[in-house]
Motif scaffolding. Structure first.
Motif, mmCIF file in Angstrom:
data_model
loop_
_atom_site.group_PDB
_atom_site.id
_atom_site.type_symbol
_atom_site.label_atom_id
_atom_site.label_comp_id
_atom_site.label_asym_id
_atom_site.label_seq_id
_atom_site.Cartn_x
_atom_site.Cartn_y
_atom_site.Cartn_z
ATOM 1 N N VAL A 1 5.942 1.720 4.071
ATOM 2 C CA VAL A 1 4.879 2.536 3.000
ATOM 3 C C VAL A 1 5.095 4.167 3.041
ATOM 4 O O VAL A 1 5.567 4.600 4.334
ATOM 5 C CB VAL A 1 3.244 2.164 4.544
ATOM 6 C CG1 VAL A 1 2.520 3.862 3.710
ATOM 7 C CG2 VAL A 1 2.730 1.216 3.928
ATOM 8 N N ASP A 2 4.578 4.767 2.417
ATOM 9 C CA ASP A 2 5.063 6.662 1.871
ATOM 10 C C ASP A 2 4.454 7.122 2.858
ATOM 11 O O ASP A 2 4.882 7.824 3.380
ATOM 12 C CB ASP A 2 4.846 6.879 0.625
ATOM 13 C CG ASP A 2 5.172 5.908 -0.649
ATOM 14 O OD1 ASP A 2 6.127 5.552 -0.158
ATOM 15 O OD2 ASP A 2 4.965 5.937 -1.971
ATOM 16 N N ARG A 3 2.726 7.020 2.914
ATOM 17 C CA ARG A 3 2.267 7.940 3.648
ATOM 18 C C ARG A 3 1.883 8.056 4.628
ATOM 19 O O ARG A 3 1.176 6.858 4.402
ATOM 20 C CB ARG A 3 1.685 9.222 2.716
ATOM 21 C CG ARG A 3 1.504 9.912 3.283
ATOM 22 C CD ARG A 3 1.837 11.203 3.044
ATOM 23 N NE ARG A 3 1.124 12.501 3.660
ATOM 24 C CZ ARG A 3 1.139 12.976 4.236
ATOM 25 N NH1 ARG A 3 1.932 13.120 5.398
ATOM 26 N NH2 ARG A 3 -0.124 14.072 4.554
ATOM 27 N N HIS B 1 0.991 -1.049 0.021
ATOM 28 C CA HIS B 1 0.123 -0.186 0.184
ATOM 29 C C HIS B 1 0.608 1.491 0.203
ATOM 30 O O HIS B 1 1.861 1.637 1.163
ATOM 31 C CB HIS B 1 -0.797 0.618 1.136
ATOM 32 C CG HIS B 1 -1.922 -0.848 1.677
ATOM 33 N ND1 HIS B 1 -1.879 -2.306 1.389
ATOM 34 C CD2 HIS B 1 -3.501 -1.171 0.829
ATOM 35 C CE1 HIS B 1 -3.201 -3.220 1.037
ATOM 36 N NE2 HIS B 1 -3.650 -1.668 0.538
ATOM 37 N N ASP B 2 0.401 2.168 -1.183
ATOM 38 C CA ASP B 2 0.924 3.161 -0.714
ATOM 39 C C ASP B 2 0.887 4.486 0.523
ATOM 40 O O ASP B 2 2.034 5.410 0.721
ATOM 41 C CB ASP B 2 0.225 4.346 -1.636
ATOM 42 C CG ASP B 2 1.362 3.806 -3.022
ATOM 43 O OD1 ASP B 2 1.973 2.787 -3.355
ATOM 44 O OD2 ASP B 2 -0.034 3.868 -4.166
ATOM 45 N N ALA B 3 -0.257 3.945 1.182
ATOM 46 C CA ALA B 3 -0.814 4.925 2.391
ATOM 47 C C ALA B 3 -1.473 4.330 3.422
ATOM 48 O O ALA B 3 -1.938 4.132 2.949
ATOM 49 C CB ALA B 3 -1.417 6.557 1.662
ATOM 50 N N VAL B 4 -1.649 4.627 4.567
ATOM 51 C CA VAL B 4 -2.502 4.023 5.373
ATOM 52 C C VAL B 4 -2.705 5.603 5.779
ATOM 53 O O VAL B 4 -2.569 6.454 6.692
ATOM 54 C CB VAL B 4 -1.844 4.031 7.111
ATOM 55 C CG1 VAL B 4 -2.075 3.319 7.836
ATOM 56 C CG2 VAL B 4 -0.830 2.075 6.036
ATOM 57 N N VAL B 5 -4.507 5.559 6.293
ATOM 58 C CA VAL B 5 -4.747 6.519 6.713
ATOM 59 C C VAL B 5 -5.862 5.837 8.149
ATOM 60 O O VAL B 5 -6.748 5.129 7.503
ATOM 61 C CB VAL B 5 -5.838 6.848 5.744
ATOM 62 C CG1 VAL B 5 -7.189 8.019 6.769
ATOM 63 C CG2 VAL B 5 -5.746 7.758 4.791
ATOM 64 N N ASN B 6 -5.774 6.546 8.965
ATOM 65 C CA ASN B 6 -6.012 5.126 10.569
ATOM 66 C C ASN B 6 -7.755 6.331 10.964
ATOM 67 O O ASN B 6 -7.184 6.856 11.760
ATOM 68 C CB ASN B 6 -5.029 5.433 11.641
ATOM 69 C CG ASN B 6 -5.106 4.976 12.676
ATOM 70 O OD1 ASN B 6 -6.236 3.999 12.451
ATOM 71 N ND2 ASN B 6 -4.951 4.940 14.096
ATOM 72 N N PHE B 7 -8.402 6.273 10.424
ATOM 73 C CA PHE B 7 -9.754 6.321 11.425
ATOM 74 C C PHE B 7 -10.092 5.120 12.194
ATOM 75 O O PHE B 7 -10.305 6.058 13.159
ATOM 76 C CB PHE B 7 -10.951 5.825 9.914
ATOM 77 C CG PHE B 7 -10.781 6.965 8.970
ATOM 78 C CD1 PHE B 7 -11.578 7.374 8.914
ATOM 79 C CD2 PHE B 7 -10.020 6.671 7.321
ATOM 80 C CE1 PHE B 7 -11.720 8.723 8.255
ATOM 81 C CE2 PHE B 7 -10.515 7.570 6.822
ATOM 82 C CZ PHE B 7 -11.324 8.648 6.418
ATOM 83 N N ALA B 8 -9.325 4.239 12.658
ATOM 84 C CA ALA B 8 -10.027 2.842 13.449
ATOM 85 C C ALA B 8 -9.657 3.889 14.655
ATOM 86 O O ALA B 8 -8.220 4.221 15.064
ATOM 87 C CB ALA B 8 -9.080 1.914 13.097
ATOM 88 N N GLU C 1 4.182 0.208 12.911
ATOM 89 C CA GLU C 1 5.474 -0.246 12.919
ATOM 90 C C GLU C 1 5.113 -1.451 11.687
ATOM 91 O O GLU C 1 5.995 -1.779 10.836
ATOM 92 C CB GLU C 1 5.467 -1.031 14.491
ATOM 93 C CG GLU C 1 6.249 -2.431 13.806
ATOM 94 C CD GLU C 1 7.493 -1.827 14.626
ATOM 95 O OE1 GLU C 1 9.335 -1.889 13.866
ATOM 96 O OE2 GLU C 1 8.064 -0.057 14.917
ATOM 97 N N ALA C 2 3.779 -2.086 10.918
ATOM 98 C CA ALA C 2 3.448 -2.297 10.384
ATOM 99 C C ALA C 2 4.236 -1.207 8.964
ATOM 100 O O ALA C 2 4.767 -1.913 7.981
ATOM 101 C CB ALA C 2 1.764 -3.053 9.876
ATOM 102 N N ALA C 3 3.323 -0.338 9.351
ATOM 103 C CA ALA C 3 3.168 0.933 8.025
ATOM 104 C C ALA C 3 5.408 1.059 8.073
ATOM 105 O O ALA C 3 5.678 0.937 6.895
ATOM 106 C CB ALA C 3 2.947 2.142 8.530
ATOM 107 N N ARG C 4 6.438 1.245 8.860
ATOM 108 C CA ARG C 4 7.269 0.692 8.924
ATOM 109 C C ARG C 4 7.870 0.159 7.718
ATOM 110 O O ARG C 4 9.283 0.381 7.461
ATOM 111 C CB ARG C 4 7.487 1.305 10.402
ATOM 112 C CG ARG C 4 9.811 1.868 10.654
ATOM 113 C CD ARG C 4 9.787 1.959 11.604
ATOM 114 N NE ARG C 4 10.403 0.693 12.348
ATOM 115 C CZ ARG C 4 11.268 -0.411 11.955
ATOM 116 N NH1 ARG C 4 12.295 -0.216 11.643
ATOM 117 N NH2 ARG C 4 10.592 -1.371 12.803
#
Length: 292
Positions: free
Chosen positions: A93-95, A51-58, A86-89
Motif C-alpha cells: 500500500v502506498d501510504r 487500496h492506495d492508502a490506509v487511514v487508521n481511525f479505528a 502488516e497487511a498494508a506492508r
C-alpha cells in the motif's frame, strides 16, 4: 497515490457498541462498507490489497472505559494497528496514516507540545495509542513504509457517541438530568469540530512527508466552561451541574502547537467553538431517535 478527488473509499468497522451505520452515506456510489475487526489478520489480508492508502481511525477511545478494563484497548489499538500495518506492508500500500491523539503527550501545566515532545501517556487509553505510534514508526524505519501520524485534540460534532463529554452532557440535560463534572471542572482541553479534523487528515494524507508527525489543535477551554456554554444554549441553570469525585490519573491540561500543519499546508480550523456547539446541540435536539 492518486488524487483524492473521485476516490473510492472503503469503510471498515467492527460495529461494536459505538459503531452506527447511520453515520455513513450508505448509498454513496464511491463508498463501500465492510464489517470487520482490524485485529483479524486473515480478514485484513483480504480487505487491504488493491487500496492506495490506509487511514487508521479505528480505536477504543473512551478513557473511563480504559481505566475500568484495558484489555480491549490493547487489542484494538496496539495489536490492531500491527495487523493493519502488516497487511498494508504485504500489499505494498502506498501510504499509511495513523490517527492518534494529543493524549499521548501526557499533561502540561503551561505552554504547548510540539511534535518533538517525548510521549508520556498517563491512561491505559493513551498508552495504547502511544504504543500504536511506536509500531507505525518502526514499520517506517524497518520496512521503509510511507507513514504519517496525526495527533489531534478533543473532537466534537453531530452524531458523536453519547459517552463523550459534549454529547453526554447535552443529551443528559435534554432529558432533565444533572451532568457529572469531574473534580473542580477546571481540566483543560482543546476542542476541534469533526469537519475541521477531517480536513486536516485529508491534507496530511495527500501531502504529508513520510515519517512525519502532525499536531492538530483547536480552541482551549475548561470542562466547566464547556458545561456552562451547554447550559446557556439549553436555557438551564448552573444547578444542573453535579460535581463528582475526580477521575483516576486525570490529566490536568492538554495543549498542542500545531504550527507545522499550518505552515506546511496552510491549514486552519474553520468552525469556531461557539458556532460548532450551537450546531451540535441543534443536531442532538433534532435527532432524538439517534441517541435515545
Amino acid at each position: 497515490m492518486q488524487g483524492a478527488e473521485g476516490a473510492h473509499v472503503t469503510g471498515l468497522d467492527a460495529l461494536t457498541y459505538a459503531g452506527d451505520l447511520r453515520r455513513l452515506p450508505a448509498k454513496h456510489p464511491r463508498l463501500s462498507f465492510v464489517r470487520g475487526d482490524i485485529a483479524d489478520p486473515e480478514h485484513m489480508a483480504e480487505v487491504v490489497p488493491e487500496h492506495d492508502a490506509v487511514v487508521n481511525f479505528a480505536a477504543e477511545s473512551h478513557v473511563d472505559r480504559s481505566i475500568a478494563a484495558s484489555d480491549a484497548f490493547v487489542r484494538t489499538n496496539v495489536l490492531g494497528t500491527q495487523v493493519l500495518l502488516e497487511a498494508a506492508r504485504r500489499a505494498a500500500v502506498d501510504r499509511f496514516l495513523q490517527v492518534s491523539t494529543d493524549e499521548v503527550y501526557g499533561s502540561i501545566g503551561s505552554g504547548a507540545w510540539d511534535e518533538t515532545t517525548p510521549l508520556a501517556p498517563n491512561s491505559p487509553y493513551s498508552a495504547s495509542k502511544a504504543g500504536a505510534e511506536l509500531l507505525v514508526r518502526a514499520f517506517h524505519r524497518t520496512h521503509g513504509m510511507d507513514v504519517s501520524i496525526t495527533r489531534c485534540c478533543n473532537n466534537y460534532g453531530p452524531a458523536q457517541h453519547p459517552e463523550k463529554l459534549i454529547p453526554r452532557f447535552t443529551t443528559t440535560l435534554m432529558r432533565g438530568g444533572k451532568v457529572p463534572l469531574y473534580g473542580d471542572g477546571l481540566h483543560t482541553r482543546e476542542w476541534l469540530h469533526v469537519d475541521d479534523h477531517c480536513r486536516a487528515i485529508g491534507l496530511v494524507l495527500m501531502n504529508g512527508s513520510a515519517g512525519r508527525d502532525y499536531n492538530i489543535g483547536g480552541e482551549e477551554s475548561t470542562n466547566l466552561d464547556i458545561t456552562m456554554r451547554l447550559l446557556g444554549l439549553l436555557g438551564l441553570p448552573e444547578s444542573a451541574i453535579e460535581y463528582v469525585a475526580d477521575r483516576q490519573g486525570h490529566d490536568r491540561r492538554y495543549s498542542v502547537d500545531d504550527g507545522r500543519i499550518r505552515e506546511e499546508f496552510g491549514y486552519a480550523p474553520e468552525v469556531s467553538l461557539e458556532d460548532g456547539l450551537i450546531d451540535t446541540v441543534d443536531w442532538y435536539s433534532e435527532n432524538l431517535p439517534f441517541w435515545e
